[in-house]
Design an enzyme around this catalytic site. Sequence first.
Site, PDB file in Angstrom:
ATOM      1  N   ASN A  41      11.186   4.710  -2.056  1.00  0.00           N
ATOM      2  CA  ASN A  41      10.672   3.454  -1.510  1.00  0.00           C
ATOM      3  C   ASN A  41      11.749   2.694  -0.740  1.00  0.00           C
ATOM      4  O   ASN A  41      12.929   2.744  -1.074  1.00  0.00           O
ATOM      5  CB  ASN A  41      10.111   2.584  -2.626  1.00  0.00           C
ATOM      6  CG  ASN A  41       8.961   3.258  -3.347  1.00  0.00           C
ATOM      7  OD1 ASN A  41       8.292   4.121  -2.791  1.00  0.00           O
ATOM      8  ND2 ASN A  41       8.741   2.892  -4.598  1.00  0.00           N
ATOM      9  N   ASP A  74      11.210  -0.688  -0.123  1.00  0.00           N
ATOM     10  CA  ASP A  74      10.879  -2.104  -0.329  1.00  0.00           C
ATOM     11  C   ASP A  74      11.953  -2.876  -1.090  1.00  0.00           C
ATOM     12  O   ASP A  74      11.889  -4.099  -1.200  1.00  0.00           O
ATOM     13  CB  ASP A  74       9.537  -2.250  -1.054  1.00  0.00           C
ATOM     14  CG  ASP A  74       9.452  -1.422  -2.333  1.00  0.00           C
ATOM     15  OD1 ASP A  74      10.472  -1.333  -3.055  1.00  0.00           O
ATOM     16  OD2 ASP A  74       8.380  -0.853  -2.611  1.00  0.00           O
ATOM     17  N   PRO A 102       0.821  -1.214   0.000  1.00  0.00           N
ATOM     18  CA  PRO A 102       0.000   0.000   0.000  1.00  0.00           C
ATOM     19  C   PRO A 102       0.851   1.258   0.000  1.00  0.00           C
ATOM     20  O   PRO A 102       1.978   1.267   0.498  1.00  0.00           O
ATOM     21  CB  PRO A 102      -0.805  -0.128   1.305  1.00  0.00           C
ATOM     22  CG  PRO A 102       0.034  -0.995   2.192  1.00  0.00           C
ATOM     23  CD  PRO A 102       0.729  -1.957   1.268  1.00  0.00           C
ATOM     24  N   ASP A 103       0.308   2.332  -0.586  1.00  0.00           N
ATOM     25  CA  ASP A 103       0.992   3.605  -0.512  1.00  0.00           C
ATOM     26  C   ASP A 103       0.614   4.295   0.798  1.00  0.00           C
ATOM     27  O   ASP A 103       0.030   3.689   1.690  1.00  0.00           O
ATOM     28  CB  ASP A 103       0.673   4.475  -1.726  1.00  0.00           C
ATOM     29  CG  ASP A 103      -0.804   4.854  -1.810  1.00  0.00           C
ATOM     30  OD1 ASP A 103      -1.546   4.595  -0.838  1.00  0.00           O
ATOM     31  OD2 ASP A 103      -1.220   5.411  -2.834  1.00  0.00           O
ATOM     32  N   PHE A 104       0.932   5.564   0.937  1.00  0.00           N
ATOM     33  CA  PHE A 104       0.716   6.249   2.206  1.00  0.00           C
ATOM     34  C   PHE A 104      -0.590   7.025   2.255  1.00  0.00           C
ATOM     35  O   PHE A 104      -1.286   6.998   3.265  1.00  0.00           O
ATOM     36  CB  PHE A 104       1.882   7.221   2.467  1.00  0.00           C
ATOM     37  CG  PHE A 104       3.191   6.524   2.709  1.00  0.00           C
ATOM     38  CD1 PHE A 104       3.561   6.134   3.982  1.00  0.00           C
ATOM     39  CD2 PHE A 104       4.046   6.240   1.654  1.00  0.00           C
ATOM     40  CE1 PHE A 104       4.758   5.478   4.207  1.00  0.00           C
ATOM     41  CE2 PHE A 104       5.247   5.587   1.865  1.00  0.00           C
ATOM     42  CZ  PHE A 104       5.599   5.207   3.150  1.00  0.00           C
ATOM     43  N   ARG A 105      -0.927   7.722   1.181  1.00  0.00           N
ATOM     44  CA  ARG A 105      -1.971   8.733   1.271  1.00  0.00           C
ATOM     45  C   ARG A 105      -3.274   8.401   0.562  1.00  0.00           C
ATOM     46  O   ARG A 105      -4.200   9.199   0.587  1.00  0.00           O
ATOM     47  CB  ARG A 105      -1.432  10.070   0.740  1.00  0.00           C
ATOM     48  CG  ARG A 105      -0.342  10.643   1.633  1.00  0.00           C
ATOM     49  CD  ARG A 105       0.262  11.925   1.055  1.00  0.00           C
ATOM     50  NE  ARG A 105       1.196  12.524   1.995  1.00  0.00           N
ATOM     51  CZ  ARG A 105       2.464  12.145   2.136  1.00  0.00           C
ATOM     52  NH1 ARG A 105       2.933  11.160   1.402  1.00  0.00           N
ATOM     53  NH2 ARG A 105       3.255  12.734   3.015  1.00  0.00           N
ATOM     54  N   HIS A 125      15.524   7.079   0.875  1.00  0.00           N
ATOM     55  CA  HIS A 125      15.013   6.836   2.227  1.00  0.00           C
ATOM     56  C   HIS A 125      15.481   5.494   2.787  1.00  0.00           C
ATOM     57  O   HIS A 125      14.873   4.962   3.714  1.00  0.00           O
ATOM     58  CB  HIS A 125      13.487   6.925   2.238  1.00  0.00           C
ATOM     59  CG  HIS A 125      12.974   8.278   1.862  1.00  0.00           C
ATOM     60  ND1 HIS A 125      11.657   8.510   1.477  1.00  0.00           N
ATOM     61  CD2 HIS A 125      13.598   9.479   1.792  1.00  0.00           C
ATOM     62  CE1 HIS A 125      11.510   9.793   1.187  1.00  0.00           C
ATOM     63  NE2 HIS A 125      12.672  10.397   1.376  1.00  0.00           N
TER      64      HIS A 125
END
Length: 406
Positions: free
Chosen positions: A171, A173, A97-100, A190
């Site tokens: 990302n 991941d 899933p993304d954040f927003r 990040h």
Amino acid sequence: MMTDSKSIDNTIKDDKHADSSLATGQENKEKVSKKEFSKDQEYLKEYFAKALGLRPPPKQVLSTVDMEGIAKLISEGKAKNIITMAGAGISTSAGIPDFRSPKTGLYDNLEKFNLPNPQAVFSIDYFKENPVPYFTVRKEMILGNFKPTPCHYFIRMLSEKGLLLRHYTQNIDALERTAGIDPDLMMEAHGSNRVGHCLNCSSEYSHKWIKDILRKDGIPKCTVEGCTGTIKPDTVFFGEQLPKRFTELVDQDFDKCDLLIILGTSLKVQPFARITSRVPDETPRLYINLEKTGTEANHPLCVLVFGGGFKFDDEDNYRDVFVEAACDDGCYRLADLLGWGDELRDLVKREHAKLDVEFEEEERAWAASQIPVSTTANQKPCQITPQQKNKNIKNKNVTSNRKQKP
């Protein structure tokens, strides 16, 4: 430092960056003329010069300001130093899933933790106080066997064709690595979950070790004698500095960029978002996303902090192309225009089949490691053969005789 755009508002209000030497007489002006401007100062100086009409208008290099124009630019060999920038949107089709996004985004599913705000789950200060929400949220991603998306493989194709200058990703991941993109061509702004370190003693722990702890519903804690620190994955939290390599590569790469492709990011997290403005004025910028963001900023301080923004809908737009689409769909469309569509689809199919085998083997190995050793033998756990029994009796008698000697 990784920050959300909203958190910069107060910083802008209190900003006292004005260079007094520019406003105090000829002597100070001479000092400034000898001073080497930083990249941000140069950018702001050029922005004002262009706004005042002191610079000639940039040249349009796209035949048409649309996806077809971007494809033609690449096909004609005029884009040889492509930079890609990616956010969570390139991984959503993999199941992450993304954040927003409303309802499905991570920030919309944190009520049970009673956080002071949704971003606190990724705040370094809050993690030190309570790491449970972070590991609960991230457990599915760390444990999951996710496959790179067509978008990831499109970036790999750019690399293999010698067109990718660098891939910048927000990302964590590590799906770019799984997709086979050369790590030297990547900047994981990040960080990633590949390794972790103890917050107290800095001991390093592998991704596999962290996975095994989370499989057992534990919180990774340091195993060094006398240390009780929490193991933090090597990801950049809110409140932490980005890797030094990020700034170094931005300064090195963006002046060379002849095509910028932005994929699946809302461009709301700084400083990642503002580097879209660091490419040369003539460089086309393609933005593939489900939502149009990052339009032109006008306030000088906003320009400095957030970058100049895009001109998608402006009459004088000569380089900015927005494609409202899921990242996979946008990449397939561009690949088809380039004549790479079948190659991309074959690559995705072939690589996913390989990963299916690898994931199955990994799950079997984990399951086998959880079976008690005694039950894996063909014989009963306590079964002793007659030969072993006679040998044990003989050894016992020998030992007994030795004890009887004076």
